[in-house]
Design an enzyme around this catalytic site. Sequence first.
Site, PDB file in Angstrom:
ATOM      1  N   SER A 127       3.211  -1.663  10.412  1.00 45.63           N
ATOM      2  CA  SER A 127       4.656  -1.628  10.675  1.00 45.63           C
ATOM      3  C   SER A 127       5.411  -2.893  10.264  1.00 45.63           C
ATOM      4  O   SER A 127       6.445  -3.216  10.840  1.00 45.63           O
ATOM      5  CB  SER A 127       4.920  -1.352  12.159  1.00 45.63           C
TER       6      SER A 127
ATOM      7  N   HIS B 128      -9.778   1.440   5.006  1.00 45.24           N
ATOM      8  CA  HIS B 128      -8.504   1.706   5.692  1.00 45.24           C
ATOM      9  C   HIS B 128      -8.741   2.697   6.830  1.00 45.24           C
ATOM     10  O   HIS B 128      -9.533   3.638   6.683  1.00 45.24           O
ATOM     11  CB  HIS B 128      -7.476   2.263   4.694  1.00 45.24           C
TER      12      HIS B 128
ATOM     13  N   GLU C  14      -7.082   5.073   7.811  1.00 44.90           N
ATOM     14  CA  GLU C  14      -6.804   6.472   7.447  1.00 44.90           C
ATOM     15  C   GLU C  14      -8.025   7.119   6.784  1.00 44.90           C
ATOM     16  O   GLU C  14      -8.200   8.333   6.837  1.00 44.90           O
ATOM     17  CB  GLU C  14      -5.548   6.535   6.557  1.00 44.90           C
TER      18      GLU C  14
ATOM     19  N   GLU D  71      -5.580  -4.528  10.662  1.00 40.74           N
ATOM     20  CA  GLU D  71      -4.567  -3.493  10.861  1.00 40.74           C
ATOM     21  C   GLU D  71      -4.885  -2.712  12.134  1.00 40.74           C
ATOM     22  O   GLU D  71      -5.687  -1.754  12.093  1.00 40.74           O
ATOM     23  CB  GLU D  71      -4.560  -2.508   9.688  1.00 40.74           C
TER      24      GLU D  71
ATOM     25  N   ASN E  54       0.866  -1.189   0.000  1.00 43.63           N
ATOM     26  CA  ASN E  54       0.000   0.000   0.000  1.00 43.63           C
ATOM     27  C   ASN E  54       0.898   1.234   0.000  1.00 43.63           C
ATOM     28  O   ASN E  54       1.506   1.561   1.018  1.00 43.63           O
ATOM     29  CB  ASN E  54      -0.913  -0.027   1.240  1.00 43.63           C
TER      30      ASN E  54
ATOM     31  N   GLY F 298       2.398   2.606  11.096  1.00 46.47           N
ATOM     32  CA  GLY F 298       3.427   3.651  11.073  1.00 46.47           C
ATOM     33  C   GLY F 298       4.138   3.898  12.394  1.00 46.47           C
ATOM     34  O   GLY F 298       4.930   4.827  12.506  1.00 46.47           O
TER      35      GLY F 298
ATOM     36  N   LYS G 132       0.024   4.306  -0.292  1.00 45.91           N
ATOM     37  CA  LYS G 132      -0.616   5.505   0.267  1.00 45.91           C
ATOM     38  C   LYS G 132      -0.390   6.708  -0.659  1.00 45.91           C
ATOM     39  O   LYS G 132      -0.330   6.526  -1.869  1.00 45.91           O
ATOM     40  CB  LYS G 132      -0.107   5.754   1.691  1.00 45.91           C
TER      41      LYS G 132
HETATM   42  P1  13P Z   1       2.827   0.804   7.731  1.00 45.51           P
HETATM   43  O1  13P Z   1       3.370  -0.508   7.205  1.00 45.51           O
HETATM   44  O2  13P Z   1       3.557   1.989   7.196  1.00 45.51           O
HETATM   45  O3  13P Z   1       2.706   0.770   9.222  1.00 45.51           O
HETATM   46  O4  13P Z   1       1.347   0.946   7.160  1.00 45.51           O
HETATM   47  C1  13P Z   1       0.465  -0.107   7.275  1.00 45.51           C
HETATM   48  C2  13P Z   1      -0.734   0.190   6.475  1.00 45.51           C
HETATM   49  O5  13P Z   1      -1.493   1.098   6.792  1.00 45.51           O
HETATM   50  C3  13P Z   1      -0.970  -0.602   5.273  1.00 45.51           C
HETATM   51  O6  13P Z   1      -2.242  -0.411   4.777  1.00 45.51           O
END
Ligand code: 13P
Length: 241
Positions: free
Chosen positions: A202, A94, A96, A163, A6, A169, A8
């Site tokens: 992460s 997600h 976010e 997740e 991903n 992150g 982002k």
């Molecule tokens: P990170 O691997 O940067 O923690 O992000 C995970 C994520 O949100 C994947 O969709």
Amino acid sequence: MYFVANWKMYGSLSSLNSLNKVIKFSKSKDIKKGRLIYCPPFTLIDAFSKKFKNCQIGIGGQNCHEDDDYGPYTGSINSRMLKNIGAQFVIIGHSENRAEGETDKVINLKIKSALKSKLKVIFCIGETLKEKKQKKTKSTLSKQIHFGLKNIKNKANIFIAYEPVWSIGSGVIPTHKDLFETIKFIKNKFRDKPQRVLYGGSVNPKNIINLKKVNNLDGFLVGGASQSAKKFIDIVKKTYS
Ligand code: 13P
């Protein structure tokens, strides 16, 4: 095992060169076809799908509008458009996006629209730190699954991505025991047909050595580390070594 990258809101046309390594790697005999999936920003889906033309790397969007028909929604992209440009997958729900107000109800509509457009769905669920501290992980996940998948009978084209929001992150991952138990809890909700469940949060080339020992997982959803071809390949290699 499935490995989903991903990206982002990162990446530009100049990132395309970094994919050569991954394309070469995807052709090695140890990697089953279609097990590597890239979800770049919308702006790069077309270029990625051309780049991956002769290899078995999947492509997905990171979100879509809930209406699969065209409409006056400035700035939005629907599942039909994603399919049309070469995507086979879409990430939905997600954290976010949930943080920006996406509700379980809208997520449910988005999943239905994606399935109608013949996309495979990577459906994200996960508890916040506050919910974890209040021991509400299971009730949060149950609610997200119940409302997110409401009235969807055929779940064969849905991957669940667990997740935990506090892990995204942050560099912090769940303990082996907690992760195993949570994945078991999620899988138990789908008794009639086994459901594929991925872990995200992460994931990196170091902690994959521990994460891969959680033997009820079907793969990983990788954020930050997936932007480096080397790190992403390392994660895959170490999962199998
Ligand atoms: P990170 O691997 O940067 O923690 O992000 C995970 C994520 O949100 C994947 O969709």
